[in-house]
Design an enzyme around this catalytic site. Sequence first.
Site, PDB file in Angstrom:
ATOM      1  N   TYR A 101      -0.216 -19.402   6.131  1.00 11.08           N
ATOM      2  CA  TYR A 101       0.375 -20.732   5.908  1.00 11.08           C
ATOM      3  C   TYR A 101       1.760 -20.560   5.315  1.00 11.08           C
ATOM      4  CZ  TYR A 101       1.528 -25.213   3.842  1.00 11.08           C
ATOM      5  OH  TYR A 101       2.177 -26.376   3.512  1.00 11.08           O
ATOM      6  N   GLU A 189       6.590 -27.451   7.879  1.00 13.53           N
ATOM      7  CA  GLU A 189       5.361 -26.676   7.662  1.00 13.53           C
ATOM      8  C   GLU A 189       4.889 -26.003   8.945  1.00 13.53           C
ATOM      9  OE1 GLU A 189       1.699 -28.241   5.315  1.00 13.53           O
ATOM     10  OE2 GLU A 189       1.249 -28.639   7.425  1.00 13.53           O
TER      11      GLU A 189
END
Length: 380
Positions: A101, A189
Amino acid sequence: MKLHEYQSKQIFARHGIPIPEGRIAGTSAEVKQIAEELGGQVVVKAQVLVGGRGKAGGIRLAKTAEEAQEFANLILASEIKGLPVRKVLVDEAVSIKQEFYVGITNDRIRQVPVLITSGAGGMEIEEVAQKNPEKILRTEIDPLLGLCDFQVRDAALGMDLPRPLWKNFTEIIQNLWKVYVTCDASLAEINPLVLNAENHLVALDAKVIIDDNALFRHADLADLRDMDAEEPAETEAHKFGVTFVKLDGNIGCLVNGAGLAMATMDILSLCGGKAANFLDIGGGASAEKVSASLKIILNDPKVSSILINIFGGITRCDEVSKGILAAVTEMKIDIPLVVRLVGTNQEQGLRLLQQTNFTAAETLYQAAQLAVEHAKESVS
């Protein structure tokens, strides 16, 4: 303003971030054609601006073009958290060895951008933060210096990223920082950033949220707004440059200034009432903007009374009153109006409103009390 995954990936690609080959489709026939061109094995992904698509059946791995078409029929006929699926993204399937992530967002407390990384990708980062907070690394970014390469290497080390990938990882994160800065994003993101079978890092999913306040200098991004994902009232408010958020109360609020709007909602709560909306007409609002704002409030069937709280500095009270009169005359409303006008052209504004059935208030507390009383009477 949230962007769809396919829109975010297009931005990523322009900034040199590797993404899977894929295209957007609106029909199952288009999905089949794209799947055939991509070799058959694809992922069909619903394009809606909510999380949890996978759990809701909105992301399907198809082994053949025919199976992709079947999945597309199911997904395009579905709703996810109340939002209809009108488009799907068809991406080539990627063989995954490891998931990470990475994201850049605003730290409002520290008042700096922050790079957030984790070796636990492919799941909601909030869930990781709750169950395994030690797996999340935060790196504050100096807005003047920007994101430094040594900071990215520290993040790679903390994620247990294999050292041969550090150069590739640094390029991707620096490009993600460019997306964040050049697009005036509040979030950029990648979840997950995957290591594929060829030992290359690929952005398998993408999410970008643009700061609404910066859209005036990003006309190309403003055109990407998905009106279907917004409340119709909020869409209407955008047209007039009004900040509007629908709430679950029954007292409509029309206020100038975000701080005053928040204070108005707090006083209503103190008096036992509940706001039906947050609405800030801003400074120097014209009669047209005020009229449009009041119509938006009046279109909410839950509204039992309306509190108008104006502090006239740049905004003229008489101009506000003209807007109120226009809306009341056009819509012929019988909902109680409580009005507090203070400041520029206050007396002229109050005189204009004598043509309507309104209740004047001198203080905000008095105005809130009256609005709550009227709301209770209307309900009873």
